[in-house]
Design an enzyme around this catalytic site. Structure first.
Site, PDB file in Angstrom:
ATOM      1  N   TYR A  57       2.929   0.931  -0.114  1.00 33.98           N
ATOM      2  CA  TYR A  57       3.454  -0.338  -0.607  1.00 33.98           C
ATOM      3  C   TYR A  57       4.957  -0.374  -0.835  1.00 33.98           C
ATOM      4  O   TYR A  57       5.513  -1.456  -1.017  1.00 33.98           O
ATOM      5  CB  TYR A  57       2.697  -0.745  -1.872  1.00 33.98           C
ATOM      6  CG  TYR A  57       1.246  -1.035  -1.557  1.00 33.98           C
ATOM      7  CD1 TYR A  57       0.886  -2.234  -0.952  1.00 33.98           C
ATOM      8  CD2 TYR A  57       0.253  -0.096  -1.802  1.00 33.98           C
ATOM      9  CE1 TYR A  57      -0.433  -2.501  -0.619  1.00 33.98           C
ATOM     10  CE2 TYR A  57      -1.073  -0.362  -1.480  1.00 33.98           C
ATOM     11  CZ  TYR A  57      -1.412  -1.557  -0.884  1.00 33.98           C
ATOM     12  OH  TYR A  57      -2.713  -1.809  -0.547  1.00 33.98           O
ATOM     13  N   PHE A  82      -7.501  -3.333 -11.315  1.00 38.24           N
ATOM     14  CA  PHE A  82      -7.955  -4.611 -10.737  1.00 38.24           C
ATOM     15  C   PHE A  82      -7.869  -4.542  -9.226  1.00 38.24           C
ATOM     16  O   PHE A  82      -7.318  -3.610  -8.663  1.00 38.24           O
ATOM     17  CB  PHE A  82      -7.128  -5.788 -11.269  1.00 38.24           C
ATOM     18  CG  PHE A  82      -5.639  -5.639 -11.122  1.00 38.24           C
ATOM     19  CD1 PHE A  82      -4.999  -6.087  -9.970  1.00 38.24           C
ATOM     20  CD2 PHE A  82      -4.862  -5.042 -12.111  1.00 38.24           C
ATOM     21  CE1 PHE A  82      -3.625  -5.963  -9.817  1.00 38.24           C
ATOM     22  CE2 PHE A  82      -3.495  -4.906 -11.978  1.00 38.24           C
ATOM     23  CZ  PHE A  82      -2.879  -5.359 -10.828  1.00 38.24           C
TER      24      PHE A  82
END
Length: 418
Positions: free
Chosen positions: A128, A418
């Protein structure tokens, strides 16, 4: 290799949800079957307009989903975030630019909505950074050898007049949200929790794909009866051959809004009969555990890794949203290859607030948006990033000025996945 033009990357339709879930399972190496019950459970929380899929001849081969989130900035202000999850690319379709296309679509939409940052929990570290994300919080797990810790079992009752009470899941659903809001207001990196989060964590809502073990819940109440801490944990049933207990208490979550509550809950866990090992779960690296133990070496680190990754989408708003313990001025040259934010900006900060505006002054620091994202919550050091060659000091000593402005006395922490 670039993606074939006939691989369609787009928001999914409702009738494509089962195929999309199957692709998620495949990407995370789970059994690929999808039950009708799972589709029914997940569909209400899948917003098709924020759920992307890559389709090759009508088969979903890559997945990406985002949802609205609030992230606590330094000082307690909530900022709107684009929370990213369920990111997969099927092994047959890697290296074709599918993630780049999905990420580009989602971040552009988030910027258009007015989100200040994007967030995610990275399954793999190298992915990322190339999209402007930086690791902004870290997590540590300790395993405590209770007999070695040296705690006096006679002190399991809080010495400050407070008390520990076991409570039910129903009580947690009543007490927990307000307690979490108090935590969120005082700790950078904490994200909001909706009603579904509390239902899932207490068993009121169960999912077939995740086996459920009913946990214990305990709260700490201060001397005046105020709930200041909550721990959820499970215990195994392990005994040695000579009938010696070797039970482990595994923490599923512990939040506390006062040091007294934090110490009391850990002390309680280490005083439970038969428990000889406590696994802390994911904690902040500067947690009070293990240093309140008489022998801190009784707690060994069993996991330490990057946790919450942040990608700033609007530098000015991000830097103005947080507070600063010091006072100073810094000119930043923020490089964003994707063109979502960045530029040369002058940050003027003090305890009373901050302004961040475009400027033509010479920069003090030049850095990528990912590096600024790692610095934003106060955990990373500009001096260290400069030593690594990831930040350039255009003015001698600017890294120290940045650290004096940006770093926090306690490390940011995100207790959720999450």
């Amino acid at each position: 290799m670039s993606a074939r033009p006939d691989i369609d990357v787009r928001p999914i339709r409702e009738d494509e949800i089962p195929d999309w879930i199957r692709a998620v399972h495949t990407g995370f190496l789970r059994a690929p079957e999808v039950s009708d019950r799972e589709v029914a459970e997940r569909s209400p929380y899948i917003v098709p307009s924020r759920t992307l899929g890559a389709f090759d001849d009508r088969r979903c081969v890559a997945t990406f989903r985002s949802f609205a989130q609030e992230l606590t900035a330094v000082g307690g202000a909530p900022v709107p975030a684009d929370a990213i999850t369920n990111v997969t690319v099927t092994a047959t379709h890697r290296r074709r630019g599918l993630l780049t296309r999905m990420m580009g679509q989602d971040l552009a939409a988030a910027k258009e909505r007015g989100d200040v940052v994007a967030t995610l929990i990275a399954a793999e570290y190298p992915i990322y950074g190339r999209y402007g994300f930086g690791p902004a919080t870290w997590a540590t797990e300790w395993t405590v050898d209770v007999p070695r810790a040296g705690l006096d079992p006679r002190l399991s009752v809080p010495p400050d007049g407070g008390r520990i009470d076991l409570v039910t899941g129903e009580e947690v659903r009543k007490l927990g949200p307000e307690l979490h809001e108090r935590l969120r207001a005082g700790r950078p990196g904490v994200v909001d929790r909706d009603e579904r989060w509390w239902q899932l964590s207490t068993g009121a809502l169960r999912q077939d794909r995740f086996p459920w073990t009913e946990p214990f819940h305990a709260v700490y109440r201060s001397a005046d009866g105020t709930v200041e801490g909550l721990v959820t944990y499970v215990c195994d049933n392990t005994w040695a051959d000579a009938k010696q207990p070797l039970n482990t208490a595994t923490v599923k979550g512990l939040i506390a809004v006062s040091p007294a509550a934090e110490r009391a809950l850990w002390r309680y866990l280490c005083s439970i009969d038969w428990v000889t090992t406590v696994k802390s779960g994911w904690r902040s690296p500067d947690d009070l555990l293990p240093f309140f133990l008489p022998d801190p070496r009784a707690a060994r680190i069993t996991m330490q890794a990057d946790w919450l990754w942040v990608r700033i989408l609007h530098v000015e708003r991000a830097l103005e949203a947080r507070t600063y313990e010091g006072e100073g001025t810094l000119v930043l040259e923020v490089v964003d290859p994707d063109g979502l934010t960045g530029g040369r900006l002058r940050l003027e900060a003090s305890a009373g607030g901050a302004s961040c505006t475009p400027t033509r002054q010479n920069p003090d620091l030049t850095l990528g948006v990912g590096e600024l994202s790692a610095l934003w919550l106060g955990d990373e050091s500009a001096v260290r990033l400069a030593a690594l060659g990831r930040v350039r000091e255009d003015r001698a000593g600017a890294g120290r000025v940045a650290d004096a402005l940006l770093r926090t006395s306690r490390r940011p922490w995100c207790p959720d996945v999450f």
